[in-house]
Design a protein around this motif. Structure first.
Motif, PDB file in Angstrom:
ATOM      1  N   ILE A  66       0.838  -1.211   0.000  1.00 11.18           N
ATOM      2  CA  ILE A  66       0.000   0.000   0.000  1.00 11.18           C
ATOM      3  C   ILE A  66       0.868   1.253   0.000  1.00 11.18           C
ATOM      4  N   ASP A  67       1.920   1.267   0.853  1.00 12.62           N
ATOM      5  CA  ASP A  67       2.801   2.447   0.911  1.00 12.62           C
ATOM      6  C   ASP A  67       3.437   2.719  -0.448  1.00 12.62           C
ATOM      7  N   HIS A  68       3.848   1.659  -1.141  1.00 14.14           N
ATOM      8  CA  HIS A  68       4.471   1.834  -2.463  1.00 14.14           C
ATOM      9  C   HIS A  68       3.487   2.435  -3.462  1.00 14.14           C
ATOM     10  N   VAL A  69       2.282   1.877  -3.526  1.00 10.43           N
ATOM     11  CA  VAL A  69       1.281   2.362  -4.489  1.00 10.43           C
ATOM     12  C   VAL A  69       0.927   3.818  -4.200  1.00 10.43           C
ATOM     13  N   LEU A  70       0.716   4.152  -2.926  1.00 13.32           N
ATOM     14  CA  LEU A  70       0.379   5.537  -2.579  1.00 13.32           C
ATOM     15  C   LEU A  70       1.520   6.487  -2.916  1.00 13.32           C
ATOM     16  N   ASN A  71       2.750   6.042  -2.705  1.00 14.10           N
ATOM     17  CA  ASN A  71       3.912   6.872  -3.012  1.00 14.10           C
ATOM     18  C   ASN A  71       4.001   7.161  -4.511  1.00 14.10           C
ATOM     19  N   VAL A  72       3.795   6.135  -5.346  1.00 10.86           N
ATOM     20  CA  VAL A  72       3.853   6.331  -6.804  1.00 10.86           C
ATOM     21  C   VAL A  72       2.703   7.228  -7.264  1.00 10.86           C
ATOM     22  N   ILE A  73       1.508   7.029  -6.684  1.00  8.23           N
ATOM     23  CA  ILE A  73       0.365   7.875  -7.055  1.00  8.23           C
ATOM     24  C   ILE A  73       0.665   9.338  -6.729  1.00  8.23           C
ATOM     25  N   ASN A  74       1.229   9.594  -5.556  1.00  4.04           N
ATOM     26  CA  ASN A  74       1.570  10.978  -5.186  1.00  4.04           C
ATOM     27  C   ASN A  74       2.603  11.569  -6.133  1.00  4.04           C
ATOM     28  N   GLN A  75       3.568  10.744  -6.553  1.00  4.25           N
ATOM     29  CA  GLN A  75       4.575  11.221  -7.517  1.00  4.25           C
ATOM     30  C   GLN A  75       3.917  11.593  -8.845  1.00  4.25           C
ATOM     31  N   ILE A  76       2.961  10.772  -9.291  1.00  2.00           N
ATOM     32  CA  ILE A  76       2.256  11.041 -10.552  1.00  2.00           C
ATOM     33  C   ILE A  76       1.484  12.355 -10.461  1.00  2.00           C
ATOM     34  N   LEU A  77       0.821  12.553  -9.328  1.00  2.00           N
ATOM     35  CA  LEU A  77      -0.015  13.747  -9.166  1.00  2.00           C
ATOM     36  C   LEU A  77       0.812  15.021  -9.001  1.00  2.00           C
ATOM     37  N   GLU A  78       2.119  14.872  -8.748  1.00  2.00           N
ATOM     38  CA  GLU A  78       2.986  16.041  -8.596  1.00  2.00           C
ATOM     39  C   GLU A  78       3.714  16.411  -9.887  1.00  2.00           C
ATOM     40  N   ASP A  82       3.586  25.015 -20.448  1.00  2.00           N
ATOM     41  CA  ASP A  82       3.151  25.339 -21.801  1.00  2.00           C
ATOM     42  C   ASP A  82       4.155  26.302 -22.431  1.00  2.00           C
ATOM     43  N   SER A  83       3.894  26.667 -23.670  1.00  2.00           N
ATOM     44  CA  SER A  83       4.859  27.494 -24.404  1.00  2.00           C
ATOM     45  C   SER A  83       4.970  28.906 -23.841  1.00  2.00           C
ATOM     46  N   GLU A  84       4.044  29.280 -22.958  1.00  2.00           N
ATOM     47  CA  GLU A  84       4.108  30.599 -22.330  1.00  2.00           C
ATOM     48  C   GLU A  84       4.829  30.539 -20.987  1.00  2.00           C
ATOM     49  N   GLY A  85       5.296  29.328 -20.617  1.00  2.00           N
ATOM     50  CA  GLY A  85       5.990  29.184 -19.346  1.00  2.00           C
ATOM     51  C   GLY A  85       5.077  28.940 -18.161  1.00  2.00           C
ATOM     52  N   GLN A  86       3.772  28.812 -18.421  1.00  2.00           N
ATOM     53  CA  GLN A  86       2.817  28.552 -17.345  1.00  2.00           C
ATOM     54  C   GLN A  86       2.852  27.072 -16.971  1.00  2.00           C
ATOM     55  N   LYS A  87       2.902  26.780 -15.663  1.00  2.00           N
ATOM     56  CA  LYS A  87       2.952  25.396 -15.207  1.00  2.00           C
ATOM     57  C   LYS A  87       1.587  24.913 -14.745  1.00  2.00           C
ATOM     58  N   ARG A  88       1.352  23.630 -14.944  1.00  2.00           N
ATOM     59  CA  ARG A  88       0.122  22.996 -14.462  1.00  2.00           C
ATOM     60  C   ARG A  88       0.439  21.531 -14.174  1.00  2.00           C
ATOM     61  N   TYR A  89      -0.445  20.899 -13.374  1.00  2.00           N
ATOM     62  CA  TYR A  89      -0.262  19.478 -13.101  1.00  2.00           C
ATOM     63  C   TYR A  89      -0.677  18.664 -14.327  1.00  2.00           C
ATOM     64  N   LYS A  90       0.107  17.665 -14.637  1.00  2.00           N
ATOM     65  CA  LYS A  90      -0.139  16.878 -15.852  1.00  2.00           C
ATOM     66  C   LYS A  90      -1.319  15.928 -15.687  1.00  2.00           C
ATOM     67  N   TYR A  91      -1.499  15.373 -14.468  1.00  2.00           N
ATOM     68  CA  TYR A  91      -2.543  14.359 -14.257  1.00  2.00           C
ATOM     69  C   TYR A  91      -3.463  14.748 -13.108  1.00  2.00           C
ATOM     70  N   LYS A  92      -4.704  14.280 -13.212  1.00  4.63           N
ATOM     71  CA  LYS A  92      -5.692  14.423 -12.147  1.00  4.63           C
ATOM     72  C   LYS A  92      -5.860  13.064 -11.465  1.00  4.63           C
ATOM     73  N   PRO A  93      -6.360  13.038 -10.228  1.00  3.11           N
ATOM     74  CA  PRO A  93      -6.603  11.739  -9.573  1.00  3.11           C
ATOM     75  C   PRO A  93      -7.500  10.822 -10.402  1.00  3.11           C
ATOM     76  N   SER A  94      -8.455  11.398 -11.142  1.00  2.00           N
ATOM     77  CA  SER A  94      -9.374  10.576 -11.939  1.00  2.00           C
ATOM     78  C   SER A  94      -8.700   9.932 -13.143  1.00  2.00           C
ATOM     79  N   ASP A  95      -7.442  10.314 -13.432  1.00  2.00           N
ATOM     80  CA  ASP A  95      -6.675   9.657 -14.496  1.00  2.00           C
ATOM     81  C   ASP A  95      -6.091   8.326 -14.028  1.00  2.00           C
ATOM     82  N   ILE A  96      -6.309   8.012 -12.741  1.00  2.00           N
ATOM     83  CA  ILE A  96      -5.673   6.844 -12.121  1.00  2.00           C
ATOM     84  C   ILE A  96      -6.740   5.843 -11.682  1.00  2.00           C
ATOM     85  N   ALA A  97      -6.438   4.543 -11.825  1.00  2.00           N
ATOM     86  CA  ALA A  97      -7.316   3.487 -11.324  1.00  2.00           C
ATOM     87  C   ALA A  97      -6.505   2.496 -10.505  1.00  2.00           C
ATOM     88  N   VAL A  98      -7.089   2.060  -9.391  1.00  2.00           N
ATOM     89  CA  VAL A  98      -6.521   0.986  -8.573  1.00  2.00           C
ATOM     90  C   VAL A  98      -7.520  -0.157  -8.606  1.00  2.00           C
TER      91      VAL A  98
END
Length: 709
Positions: free
Chosen positions: A562-574, A579-595
């Motif tokens: 469980i600790d491993h899966v949660l750790n990888v999920i947190n890494q994905i969400l971070e 974008d080309s204007e230099g604006q940053k955003r998160y690449k993935y949302k929690p709903s992009d993930i399934a367990v």
């Protein structure tokens, strides 16, 4: 002037800031109105290998890449990006019309010698992977003459994959199929089918082969979807193998198979739109599937495609039959269905019979015999039962034994009739019999998604709903995803699919090649019927993009897993993107993930962990999503069917859960064991193939014998 849009142009447009996207949309309108306008600044660039490519000004910073004609007035809008990035994208690319395939091809200039395997010319002719083929054959399947030396240097499939990004997509596909055993004549035939058979340049530009990547737009619908963030390119761009099935008139029923992610549902939805556009009569079109969750998903996809649904019924097969039984008053009294009843079960009725009867058969045998033989074959009399094949049931029965069991079946039916109880499959048989006797055909056409989940009982019903005629039935499914113990035999229910009305899709659009290979490896030793009595092929099925290799890790304890899966999920969400204007955003949302796990108990501890760690989540049960609207999806392997997620974690996978053997597995006949294990492997195949970019498998204990990582 004609302007065709390259499919990958929209990939570049989506990544731009909203303000720049609006400027690009204004630009393409202006270009279509007057391509010669001085304000467009259409300029050749000296570093481009393809002299027909031009740069066009969007604003001070952004440039579009356009292919200009040497003669005529057909232009191609190819890419848009920041000035330097746009030039870098275009500098080594060649855009070339291929008369043999009637399509515009895109490839890297063969000057890039570093991409090619280092093989001597004489050796490549004698030992190359395609040594049995003449140059003229390779040219007919789309290989540009300038790339023939490169193709001749391919020694292995690994060599082919090494240059995948440097040759046209259609060429890579065909070379892959050849390496996998396909016949050159078959590929040439498919290419010829996708041509326009016209001398007109306009007709050739609209060929099925060219529309794979290049289309002309007649309105701003696609651009509006980009601005709203809802673009689905599958609505506009189709592979030739898909487009041939969409807008063609067939003499009868069509069956389309293909591995997970090959776009079978996409084809069915496009086909639905085509049939709906031809509607000029009173009956409706039926679009059905097996489960409620899948039907809900189809409804959302159809609405998103902008199809008018007033003459379309979208529902799952169980709900459909109950609705039809009520609407057409098939039964004189209100019926009760065992599978939906909380009052009494079929097992309890059999217990009652066996309390008063001394018989040589146990309850489990009688229940399976009734389901697999009596209901499946719609047996109504002892005479029918005596001559009905019992292939697959394992234990043989003599004529005398069949007579004995028939007495028990009659008693079972009699007891059920007193309380108006039926199995849901019996309801289907009664409804189909009713429509056939009355010659009632409620629907004009019917499309079936997830065909592999159906049995002859459901198909007998489907056949009774539509008059036998051109374009009547359209089936899509994947035999490799068969997770229920059901059998299909078209001829037994009066459905005829032959020759070119039976098609197979081979391009995986959902998952990476690495995920596809893992999924196929799980079922590689299994044999699957293609619904026509022949074996479904597992080879010749390819993904056109790559990603991370799947991982399988066994931990010493559940907490460590469980600790491993949660750790990888947190890494994905971070993970952030810029974008080309230099604006940053998160690449993935929690709903992009399934367990997902094989059983409910397998995901229970993960649900608790998400709750304790304040990770938003939603649990899927019986087709319903309950929990955080944008949370991580938590579900069993059966519930994940029909969906796709960018990241999938398959948890609690070990030698006990995959395959999960029932307590009485050793009592099964060899045939029953083989069938059960095949379904278990298919279930894991389905779960793995839900992943788009990344799949990770974890568990505790001993590794599963069916996971090859």
């Amino acid at each position: 002037m004609k302007l065709l849009f390259y499919s990958k142009f929209f990939d570049s447009l989506i990544k731009l800031p909203k303000g720049v996207q609006r400027d690009v949309i204004k630009f393409q309108k202006k270009f279509r109105e007057n391509s010669k306008s001085l304000g467009i600044h259409l300029e050749p660039i000296s570093i481009f290998k393809d002299s027909s490519l031009r740069s066009a000004r969007i604003d001070k910073i952004y440039r579009a890449i356009i292919k200009a004609p040497k003669s005529g007035d057909t232009y191609y809008l190819l890419w848009v990006d920041h000035h330097d990035k746009a030039y870098d994208w275009a500098k080594n690319k060649i855009f070339q019309w291929n008369e043999n395939t009637e399509s515009m091809q895109v490839f890297i200039s063969p000057d890039e010698e570093k991409i090619l395997p280092k093989v001597e010319a004489t050796e490549s002719k004698e030992k190359g992977l395609y040594r049995e083929l003449e140059d003229k054959d390779l040219i007919r399947i789309g290989v540009p003459e300038i790339l023939l030396p490169s193709v001749r240097k391919i020694m292995t499939l690994d060599d082919l994959e090494q240059i995948e990004n440097y040759i046209p997509e259609d060429v890579f596909e065909n070379l892959f199929y050849l390496a996998d055993g396909a016949k050159i004549d078959s590929l040439i035939s498919e290419i010829e089918e996708g041509k326009s058979n016209s001398e007109s340049e306009d007709d050739q530009l609209k060929s099925i082969n060219n529309q794979r990547n290049f289309i002309e737009l007649t309105d701003d619908t696609l651009f509006n979807e980009i601005l709203s963030g809802t673009l689905d390119k599958w609505k506009y761009y189709l592979h030739p193998s898909q487009r041939k099935l969409v807008s063609r008139d067939f003499s009868g029923t069509v069956k389309v198979t293909g591995g997970a992610g090959t776009g079978k549902t996409v084809v069915a939805i496009h086909r639905l739109k085509y049939l709906a556009s031809k509607m000029n009569f009173g009956k409706k079109i039926l679009f059905t599937t097996y489960t409620k969750a899948l039907a809900t998903n189809l409804t959302d996809l159809v609405k998103g495609f902008g199809i008018d649904t007033k003459d379309i019924v979208i529902t799952n097969i169980d709900a459909l039959v109950l609705q039809l039984a009520k609407e057409y008053k098939v039964f004189e009294e209100e019926i009760k269905v065992f599978e939906y009843s909380k009052i009494i079960s079929a097992e309890e009725v059999w217990d009652k019979i066996l309390e008063s009867e001394l018989v040589a058969y146990d309850k489990e045998f009688l229940m399976k015999e009734y389901r697999d033989i009596i209901i499946y074959h719609n047996v109504v009399s002892e005479k029918d039962y005596l001559r009905t094949s019992r292939v697959g049931r394992g234990k043989p029965l003599s004529r005398r034994q069949r007579k004995e069991t028939w007495v028990l079946f009659e008693k079972y039916r009699s007891l059920n009739a007193k309380s108006n109880y039926l199995h849901k499959e019996e309801v289907m048989n009664r409804v189909s019999d009713y429509f056939n006797e009355k010659e009632i055909r409620p629907f004009a056409y019917c499309l079936v998604d997830e065909l592999q989940d159906f049995s002859n009982v459901e198909l007998r019903l489907i056949r009774s709903l539509v008059e036998e005629k051109s374009n009547d039935l359209f089936f899509v499914g994947d035999p490799l995803q068969k997770i229920y113990d059901k059998r299909i035999n078209f001829s037994k229910v009066g459905i005829n699919v032959r020759g070119k009305r039976s098609r197979r899709l081979r391009i995986n659009y959902r998952t990476t090649e690495e995920i596809k290979k893992l999924a196929v490896s799980i079922i590689k030793d299994c044999h699957y019927d293609n619904f026509d009595g022949e074996e479904e092929e597992k080879a010749g099925y390819v993904s056109l993009f790559h990603g991370k290799k799947p991982m399988y890790t066994i931990f010493k304890s559940k907490n460590l897993e469980i600790d491993h899966v949660l750790n990888v999920i947190n890494q994905i969400l971070e993970i952030e993107v810029e974008d080309s204007e230099g604006q940053k955003r998160y690449k993935y949302k929690p709903s992009d993930i399934a367990v997902s796990a094989r059983t409910k108990s397998g995901i229970k501890d993960f649900i608790n962990a998400f709750h304790q760690n304040a990770i938003p989540y939603a649990v899927w049960e019986k087709g319903q999503r309950k929990g955080d609207e944008d949370g991580v999806n938590v579900m069993t392997f059966h519930n994940i069917k029909g969906f796709e997620f960018k990241h999938v974690f398959l948890v609690d996978v070990n030698n006990r859960s995959c395959p999960k053997r029932p307590f009485d597995f050793d009592l099964y006949t060899p045939q029953e064991q083989e069938s059960y294990l095949r379904n278990e492997k298919s279930t894991l195949y389905v779960a793995v193939s839900r992943a788009v970019e990344h799949v990770e498998i974890t568990g505790i204990g001993t590794k599963s014998e069916i996971v090859n990582v």
